[in-house]
Write a protein that holds these residues in place. Structure first.
Motif, mmCIF file in Angstrom:
data_model
loop_
_atom_site.group_PDB
_atom_site.id
_atom_site.type_symbol
_atom_site.label_atom_id
_atom_site.label_comp_id
_atom_site.label_asym_id
_atom_site.label_seq_id
_atom_site.Cartn_x
_atom_site.Cartn_y
_atom_site.Cartn_z
ATOM 1 N N ALA A 98 0.816 -1.116 -0.236
ATOM 2 C CA ALA A 98 0.005 -0.201 -0.222
ATOM 3 C C ALA A 98 1.017 1.113 0.095
ATOM 4 C CB ALA A 98 -1.282 0.157 1.400
ATOM 5 N N VAL A 99 0.164 2.140 -0.546
ATOM 6 C CA VAL A 99 1.210 3.863 -0.819
ATOM 7 C C VAL A 99 -0.324 4.926 -0.165
ATOM 8 C CG1 VAL A 99 2.009 5.421 -1.891
ATOM 9 C CG2 VAL A 99 2.763 3.555 -1.689
ATOM 10 N N VAL A 100 -0.924 5.369 0.210
ATOM 11 C CA VAL A 100 -1.770 6.157 0.350
ATOM 12 C C VAL A 100 -1.464 7.598 0.935
ATOM 13 C CG1 VAL A 100 -4.091 6.038 2.035
ATOM 14 C CG2 VAL A 100 -3.185 4.511 1.504
ATOM 15 N N ASP A 101 -1.812 8.474 0.339
ATOM 16 C CA ASP A 101 -0.644 10.116 0.736
ATOM 17 C C ASP A 101 -1.948 10.674 0.609
ATOM 18 O OD1 ASP A 101 -0.041 12.095 0.055
ATOM 19 O OD2 ASP A 101 1.942 11.635 -0.831
ATOM 20 N N ASP A 102 -2.854 11.718 1.426
ATOM 21 C CA ASP A 102 -3.466 12.808 1.507
ATOM 22 C C ASP A 102 -3.485 13.832 1.064
ATOM 23 O OD1 ASP A 102 -2.549 13.745 2.949
ATOM 24 O OD2 ASP A 102 -3.862 13.422 4.993
ATOM 25 N N GLY A 103 -1.805 14.033 0.296
ATOM 26 C CA GLY A 103 -1.207 15.386 -0.236
ATOM 27 C C GLY A 103 -1.776 16.666 0.665
ATOM 28 N N ASN A 104 -1.895 16.504 2.216
ATOM 29 C CA ASN A 104 -1.707 17.348 2.869
ATOM 30 C C ASN A 104 -0.498 17.111 4.644
ATOM 31 O OD1 ASN A 104 -2.442 19.620 4.084
ATOM 32 N ND2 ASN A 104 -4.194 18.460 5.438
ATOM 33 N N GLY A 105 0.254 16.190 3.992
ATOM 34 C CA GLY A 105 1.663 15.971 4.452
ATOM 35 C C GLY A 105 1.073 13.902 5.571
ATOM 36 N N GLY A 106 -0.189 13.321 5.309
ATOM 37 C CA GLY A 106 -0.612 12.778 5.859
ATOM 38 C C GLY A 106 0.243 11.443 4.534
ATOM 39 N N ARG A 107 1.327 10.342 5.365
ATOM 40 C CA ARG A 107 1.321 8.994 3.847
ATOM 41 C C ARG A 107 1.311 7.654 5.091
ATOM 42 N NH1 ARG A 107 3.583 9.293 -1.226
ATOM 43 N NH2 ARG A 107 5.084 7.267 -1.426
ATOM 44 N N VAL A 108 0.851 6.696 4.520
ATOM 45 C CA VAL A 108 1.150 5.481 4.914
ATOM 46 C C VAL A 108 2.037 4.724 3.862
ATOM 47 C CG1 VAL A 108 0.150 3.486 5.287
ATOM 48 C CG2 VAL A 108 -0.873 5.718 6.624
#
Length: 339
Positions: free
Chosen positions: A50-60
């Protein structure tokens, strides 16, 4: 009776219509409930990328470079290739396509996706599998639309052949996914039927091979677990690559319009794009959220070795990934489950 492509397609439709029906659900787990995907993540971290990036500094990022089956999530590459070809004026969106030429790539093992595509385009199908009129016309843009909205495999294969693999690979490089697979869906389904690899171009031109496929349809594994070994060997890629392509989708003019939903959106959100996929044992999710302020969040989540009971809760996984892009608290829970 003279053997024609219409007879072949109809025979495959009759033989294959129920092949993907799952067997009876297994008993509920006593430790992880079927719709508790975060719990499943904790118990199956080695089967998640998984790669999850909310575009606001939150990333997994979890196993982002491990290759896993992609299922139909890979079709965003076909969309990028199509949009790139339109932008370069290699093809026109309104280019007519004969339905019969589209259906040459159809094999009745898609869970009803092609029937949904025909219905969406207003094309009559009395037999429930193929169009009544093979001479009816659709457009390239129609095929791009049903490829994404209804996951029509034949549309993806037609577009790939029309665009050429070089166009697809250039799109992959432009989208930041240079090692992306460019699968033949027809070729992979033929492998399931024949239990060997054959050139799909040969199948399209060889009536004897087409007859062999019809004859082998009754032998195709009819259960979920029976198809899992085949699914493990289908086209693979990384969550990092799929994520980069979703993030780069604005580089392909016209592609977001096919990918995004723009109605019933949360406050501040301009569009939510999604293309997922599923095969026996495999569920994949690619998602992007675009806010009115220009921010873009993107996610790619690949799961494998999913049991049949959990497979039926795939919408809950899609909702979880979507919420992780919209809500920082949900993203933190997502991260904790994979830590």
């Amino acid at each position: 009776m003279l053997l024609t492509r219409r007879h072949l397609l109809s025979a495959c439709g009759v033989a294959g219509g129920a092949l993907l029906l799952p067997s009876a659900p297994a008993a509920a787990s006593t430790t992880v409930q079927p719709d508790d995907w975060l719990g499943w993540f904790r118990a199956n971290r080695r089967h998640v990328a998984a790669v999850v990036d909310d575009g606001n500094g939150g990333r997994v990022a979890h196993r982002p470079h491990e290759r896993q089956p992609l299922a139909s999530a890979v079709k965003v590459l076909h969309l990028a290739g199509y949009a790139s070809a339109v932008d370069r004026r290699q093809v026109e969106p309104g280019e007519p396509v004969t339905v019969g030429d589209w259906e040459k790539f159809y094999l009745a093992l898609d869970g009803g996706a092609h029937q949904q595509a025909l219905k969406a385009l207003g094309i009559k199908s009395t037999n429930g599998h193929t169009a009544d009129d093979p001479h009816a016309k659709v457009t390239l843009d129609d095929l791009a639309a049903v490829m994404i909205r209804h996951s029509d495999n034949a549309a993806a294969d037609y577009l790939r052949r029309r665009l050429g693999d070089d166009t697809m690979r250039r799109a992959a490089i432009r989208g930041g996914w240079p090692d992306a697979p460019v699968p033949s869906f027809l070729g992979e389904w033929l492998r399931l039927v024949l239990n060997r690899r054959v050139d799909p171009e040969r199948y399209l031109a060889d009536p004897q091979l087409q007859l062999e496929v019809i004859g082998r349809f009754p032998d195709v594994p009819k259960t979920y677990d029976g198809q899992r070994p085949w699914a493990r060997g289908t086209w693979q890629g990384t969550a990092a690559g799929l994520h980069r392509l979703h993030r780069a989708m604005d580089r392909f003019p016209g592609a977001p319009a096919h990918l995004e939903q723009r109605q019933d959106l949360p406050a501040g959100v301009a569009g939510i794009g999604f293309k997922g996929g599923s095969l026996a044992g495999v569920i994949t999710v690619g998602c992007r959220v675009r806010w009115h302020d220009g921010r873009v969040g993107t996610a790619a989540v690949l799961t494998e070795e999913v049991d049949e009971q959990r497979f039926h809760t795939a919408p809950a996984l899609v909702g979880l990934v979507r919420q992780a892009l919209l809500d920082p608290a949900a993203l933190r829970e997502f991260q904790v489950s994979l830590s």
